[in-house]
Write a protein that holds these residues in place. Structure first.
Motif, PDB file in Angstrom:
ATOM      1  N   VAL A 252       0.843  -1.194   0.000  1.00  0.00           N
ATOM      2  CA  VAL A 252       0.000   0.000   0.000  1.00  0.00           C
ATOM      3  C   VAL A 252       0.881   1.248   0.000  1.00  0.00           C
ATOM      4  CG1 VAL A 252      -1.741   1.338   1.255  1.00  0.00           C
ATOM      5  CG2 VAL A 252      -1.904  -1.158   1.197  1.00  0.00           C
TER       6      VAL A 252
ATOM      7  N   VAL B 159       0.743   5.268   0.177  1.00  0.00           N
ATOM      8  CA  VAL B 159      -0.102   6.388   0.564  1.00  0.00           C
ATOM      9  C   VAL B 159       0.588   7.673   0.139  1.00  0.00           C
ATOM     10  CG1 VAL B 159      -1.221   7.611   2.458  1.00  0.00           C
ATOM     11  CG2 VAL B 159      -1.037   5.111   2.532  1.00  0.00           C
TER      12      VAL B 159
ATOM     13  N   ALA C 166      -5.238   6.596   6.709  1.00  0.00           N
ATOM     14  CA  ALA C 166      -5.295   5.491   5.745  1.00  0.00           C
ATOM     15  C   ALA C 166      -4.206   4.465   6.019  1.00  0.00           C
ATOM     16  CB  ALA C 166      -5.167   6.033   4.321  1.00  0.00           C
ATOM     17  N   ALA C 167      -3.000   4.941   6.307  1.00  0.00           N
ATOM     18  CA  ALA C 167      -1.895   4.025   6.575  1.00  0.00           C
ATOM     19  C   ALA C 167      -2.164   3.200   7.831  1.00  0.00           C
ATOM     20  CB  ALA C 167      -0.600   4.819   6.725  1.00  0.00           C
TER      21      ALA C 167
ATOM     22  N   ALA D  74      -4.784   0.586   6.916  1.00  0.00           N
ATOM     23  CA  ALA D  74      -4.233  -0.469   6.055  1.00  0.00           C
ATOM     24  C   ALA D  74      -3.493  -1.484   6.928  1.00  0.00           C
ATOM     25  CB  ALA D  74      -3.298   0.143   5.014  1.00  0.00           C
ATOM     26  N   HIS D  75      -2.799  -0.963   7.939  1.00  0.00           N
ATOM     27  CA  HIS D  75      -2.118  -1.856   8.883  1.00  0.00           C
ATOM     28  C   HIS D  75      -3.137  -2.654   9.691  1.00  0.00           C
ATOM     29  CE1 HIS D  75       0.428  -2.451  12.714  1.00  0.00           C
ATOM     30  NE2 HIS D  75       0.822  -3.333  11.814  1.00  0.00           N
TER      31      HIS D  75
ATOM     32  N   ILE E 127       3.882  -0.952   3.891  1.00  0.00           N
ATOM     33  CA  ILE E 127       3.144   0.308   3.747  1.00  0.00           C
ATOM     34  C   ILE E 127       4.161   1.423   3.609  1.00  0.00           C
ATOM     35  CG2 ILE E 127       1.503   1.905   4.834  1.00  0.00           C
ATOM     36  CD1 ILE E 127       0.512  -0.509   6.512  1.00  0.00           C
TER      37      ILE E 127
ATOM     38  N   VAL F  25      -3.247   4.942  -2.269  1.00  0.00           N
ATOM     39  CA  VAL F  25      -4.213   5.864  -1.648  1.00  0.00           C
ATOM     40  C   VAL F  25      -3.757   7.291  -1.917  1.00  0.00           C
ATOM     41  CG1 VAL F  25      -5.277   6.675   0.483  1.00  0.00           C
ATOM     42  CG2 VAL F  25      -4.802   4.233   0.179  1.00  0.00           C
TER      43      VAL F  25
ATOM     44  N   GLY G 213     -10.353   8.653   5.047  1.00  0.00           N
ATOM     45  CA  GLY G 213      -9.000   8.134   5.184  1.00  0.00           C
ATOM     46  C   GLY G 213      -9.048   6.693   5.682  1.00  0.00           C
ATOM     47  N   ARG G 214      -9.881   6.451   6.703  1.00  0.00           N
ATOM     48  CA  ARG G 214     -10.038   5.097   7.244  1.00  0.00           C
ATOM     49  C   ARG G 214     -10.605   4.143   6.198  1.00  0.00           C
ATOM     50  NH1 ARG G 214     -14.721   2.834   9.647  1.00  0.00           N
ATOM     51  NH2 ARG G 214     -14.268   0.973  10.924  1.00  0.00           N
TER      52      ARG G 214
ATOM     53  N   GLY H  63      -8.085   3.409   3.491  1.00  0.00           N
ATOM     54  CA  GLY H  63      -7.022   2.536   3.977  1.00  0.00           C
ATOM     55  C   GLY H  63      -7.462   1.088   4.094  1.00  0.00           C
TER      56      GLY H  63
ATOM     57  N   GLY I   5      -6.023  -1.928   1.772  1.00  0.00           N
ATOM     58  CA  GLY I   5      -5.464  -3.137   2.361  1.00  0.00           C
ATOM     59  C   GLY I   5      -6.104  -4.400   1.804  1.00  0.00           C
TER      60      GLY I   5
END
Length: 539
Positions: free
Chosen positions: A88, A90, A100-101, A104-105, A114, A270, A477-478, A481, A485
């Protein structure tokens, strides 16, 4: 100016007793927008001649960016040499990108797979500069459904309903998440202190004094750092990479310090590059940070993404008009929800203080330039007074330093005491209402490309309400992410290509666009034209 201030002082007691003018009717709002809001000036826009949203009207400054040549020559980029390989990627180190990061995690992507890349430092963004608060419907007399109606009405019902539904539904959860990370929202006896924003029917504005953006972003950035998510600073992306199927596959980066390019290959990308304030639509000053130059908009559009609602711009009603050293900086809406009233040069109130932002801006512009009741500064700027001493007349001595410390400090540095004197304000370019079109999962029309925050569009329609930008970057953002992912777990990029950039150049030529403009802009250039003409390239 001092003579006008005395008129403001003389009318304050009467205005405190009478209260503000009543809110406008829907018909009155529509009429004043058409008369005086910059968005309604047809000469300020033109229809795009190329790209997936050709025919859509946008400000000339945006069209100039989208109808520009790339800053790289695709033939000179070696795509076989991959410098960074990520699941991913960003693009953007502000609020939306950092959120977002993190998610993704949370979705199971290892931190070493990432990568956040950012133009300046991690946190040089509009998110950290936000002041007034974040909306979330969590009171007994409120609900996401009521919040939904407010957002749709504020956006003139041009919003994408599924995006607004996501925004308001996720709001209460976002506040809880923030508190789990240590965000200190204002409370009394354990209960949130919530206030109105312009165009809202319920008090749902959560704030941390008047530096809410700093409080929330610091907690979010600390969370990303504690997880060990890597960040490349001073590495803006200048073009997206696609694979042979047209799926997002990474980006070409540019090292600001060395002028080198780098290649990032990614399974999912992203976009979280923020807005366009530093493009200065129609010549307005801006509240935005130095890197807000619509780079993501340019890259996504060139790669084939749609844009939406780019014909509307948010001008915050109360930007600083004096002193000139802080021209255009934000005088938070919280000043008005705490009681400060906009008044003209005669000390007379002329607009309800908490109209939706576009309506409030139009009223101030009309008061200054149509009715000629603004105050002119020594530098020729016009504005109206925001009667800040009213706040302490309503809430008691010390109220401003307690709840509006950042505002008090900003003017105090210039020897203006806002507890004693009103301040001069005028609309300032604040927010990119539209952007890259997404769905409720943050997905664009390009497979594998997701977007969150100010660079995306569809959430706010033609006008954003106060506090919904902070909510937007957290919610989308969420969602972006999480979606990135999930996509990365199944994606298998097939080759890397800049063919879309070459094709876009052909489209410019076919449309008859002859220009030496290049984009993305990366950073604004404030040198006078005569200086730029004599620029010497030193080798």
């Amino acid at each position: 100016m001092r003579e006008s201030i005395e008129k403001v002082n003389a009318t304050r007691a009467r205005r405190l007793k009478e209260g503000p003018p009543p809110p406008m009717t829907p018909e009155e709002r529509e009429a004043i927008l058409k008369r005086s809001h910059p968005d309604y000036k047809p000469e300020g826009k033109r229809k795009l001649a190329v790209g997936p949203s050709a025919g859509e009207p946008v400000p000339h400054e945006v069209a100039d960016l989208l109808e520009s040549h790339p800053i790289i020559d695709p033939k000179g980029i070696d795509l076989s040499r991959v410098d960074y390989d990520a699941d991913v990627l960003v693009i953007g180190g502000g609020g939306a990108g950092t959120v977002a990061a993190i998610f993704a995690h949370e979705e199971g992507i290892p931190v070493d797979r990432i990568l956040i890349v950012t133009k300046l430092r991690h946190g040089d963004c509009n998110s950290i500069m936000a002041q007034g608060g974040i909306q979330a419907a969590d009171r007994p007399n409120d609900s996401p459904a009521i919040h939904y109606i407010d957002v749709m009405g504020g956006g003139h019902y041009a919003n994408k309903p599924e995006l607004v539904r996501a925004l308001v539904t996720d709001g209460p959860w976002i506040i809880r998440w923030h508190e789990e990370m240590g965000v200190m929202y204002d409370k009394v006896d354990g209960r949130y202190v919530e206030a109105h924003g312009g165009g809202t029917s319920r008090m749902r504005m959560h704030s941390a004094k008047d530096y809410t953006g700093k409080e929330t972003f610091n907690a979010i950035r600390d969370e990303a750092r504690n997880r060990g998510i890597p960040v490349l600073e001073f590495f803006p992306a200048v073009e997206l990479l696609l694979d042979e199927r047209g799926h997002a596959a990474g980006a070409v980066l540019y090292n600001i310090e060395t002028d080198e390019y780098r290649i990032v290959r990614a399974k999912a990308t992203v976009l979280a590059t923020g807005g366009f304030g530093r493009v200065h639509i129609q010549g307005f000053p801006t509240t935005n940070h130095y890197g807000a130059t619509a780079d993501g908009l340019v890259m996504a559009y060139r790669a084939g993404a749609n844009i939406i609602d780019m014909d509307s711009v948010q001008y915050h009603p109360t930007g600083v008009a004096y002193p000139a050293a802080i021209l255009g900086q934000l005088a938070t809406e919280k000043l008005r929800n705490q009681g400060a009233m906009p008044v003209n040069k005669d000390g007379e109130a002329f607009v309800f203080p908490l109209e939706p932002r576009d309506v409030e801006s139009a009223a101030i512009i009309e008061e200054c330039w149509v009715k000629n009741k603004g105050i002119e500064t020594p530098s020729g700027i016009r504005g109206v007074w925001l009667d800040t001493p009213m706040i302490e007349a309503i809430h008691g001595k010390g109220a401003i330093k307690k709840s509006l410390a950042a505002m008090w400090t900003m003017w105090h540095r210039h020897d203006i005491d806002i507890t004693v004197d009103p301040v001069l304000v005028y609309p300032t370019l604040h927010y990119q209402n539209g952007g890259v079109e997404i769905d409720a999962d943050g997905a664009t029309r390009i497979p594998g490309l997701f977007a969150g925050g100010e660079c995306e569009g569809g959430v706010h329609g033609k006008n954003r309400l106060m506090g919904n930008s902070q909510l937007d970057y957290n919610v989308f953002g969420r969602r972006a992410g999480i979606s990135a992912g999930r996509w990365a777990k199944k994606a298998k990029p097939k080759g890397l290509s800049l063919r879309h950039v070459i094709e876009y150049e052909k489209a410019l030529d076919k449309a008859g666009i002859k220009t030496d403009r290049r984009a993305p802009l990366i950073l604004p250039d404030y040198r006078p034209e005569d200086v730029r003409k004599r620029h010497l390239e030193v080798i």
